[in-house]
Design an enzyme around this catalytic site. Sequence first.
Site, PDB file in Angstrom:
ATOM      1  N   LYS A  90       8.829  -5.271  -5.072  1.00  0.00           N
ATOM      2  CA  LYS A  90       9.010  -4.446  -3.869  1.00  0.00           C
ATOM      3  C   LYS A  90       8.649  -5.242  -2.613  1.00  0.00           C
ATOM      4  CE  LYS A  90       9.831  -0.853  -1.280  1.00  0.00           C
ATOM      5  NZ  LYS A  90       9.211   0.472  -1.453  1.00  0.00           N
ATOM      6  N   THR A 117       4.463   2.560  -2.997  1.00  0.00           N
ATOM      7  CA  THR A 117       4.424   1.144  -2.640  1.00  0.00           C
ATOM      8  C   THR A 117       2.969   0.817  -2.330  1.00  0.00           C
ATOM      9  OG1 THR A 117       6.681   1.133  -1.785  1.00  0.00           O
ATOM     10  CG2 THR A 117       5.204  -0.626  -1.030  1.00  0.00           C
TER      11      THR A 117
END
Length: 307
Positions: free
Chosen positions: A186, A111
Amino acid sequence: MNTYSQTDKRTIAFLGLGVMGAPMAGHLAHAGHRVVVYNRTTEKAMAWCDAHATFDVSYAKTPAQAAIDADFIMSCLGNDDDVTQVLLGDEHVDGAFSSARPDAIFCDHTTASATLARELYVLAEAKQLHFIDAPVSGGQVGAINGQLTIMCGGSSTAFELAQPIMSAYAQAVTLMGVSGCGQLTKMVNQICIAGLLQGLSEAIAFGEKSGLDMEKALQVIGKGAAQSWQLNHRGSTMLQNKFDFGFAVDWMRKDLGLVFDEAAKIEASLPITTLIDGFYKIIQQQGGQRWDTSSLITLLHQQDDHP
């Protein structure tokens, strides 16, 4: 670009053997691929190979060494700086981009920022490589069970080749658009989770003060419109004040920092997310850096103890 069938045995480099990366790499080995792993702590890579010794696995001492013969290079690291170091290299380590063969496909499960994803996509193209930003959702349990959700950004051609490989540890692998779109998706995911957990915390605290049997109440509302993954998997542990597991507050604040950076660029308003990030900051200051993100409820309990 090369073409592969779903049953082909490929050589895959996996860079980063944390709580997510280690089981993800394991699924690739179980699927019959040759897996070369790299971890900054070499002992962890050696231990992983020992645990998977019945498969075609090995470890490399540098990212570049791991990537030399790989068809696919997967990475699951901590943040932008980690990705930059491992893929591009620095004075301490030779990066994977430096040795990857032409047409190799990089899938970064970290991420990280959408900006970095776009930069790596351009750099990869210049080296005749392919880069997909592919952050995951589902946590450690999802990684162990091979049930992650992967949101991807990049070219459709590279994605079509990489999707069967990633499916070894995922229940859903979706191309969201061009480079950076995986990371942006995300961010949407983390905004939703923060809001859901705060709402769930307030609901549980309210129900407890009302005298309800909250185990029963959660079972009931979990069959209706309030149902969510967070309710199903965290509601009961929140009632038990158990937070020593799961997705850590530190990690959530790192992710929300990426969200706020992107929001500033596009002038997006995030009032609730900003408020909840402040709650997480308080939990960090109270020593809960590694508590699960569902620990938001502890702040409400503190208010009850000190009206």
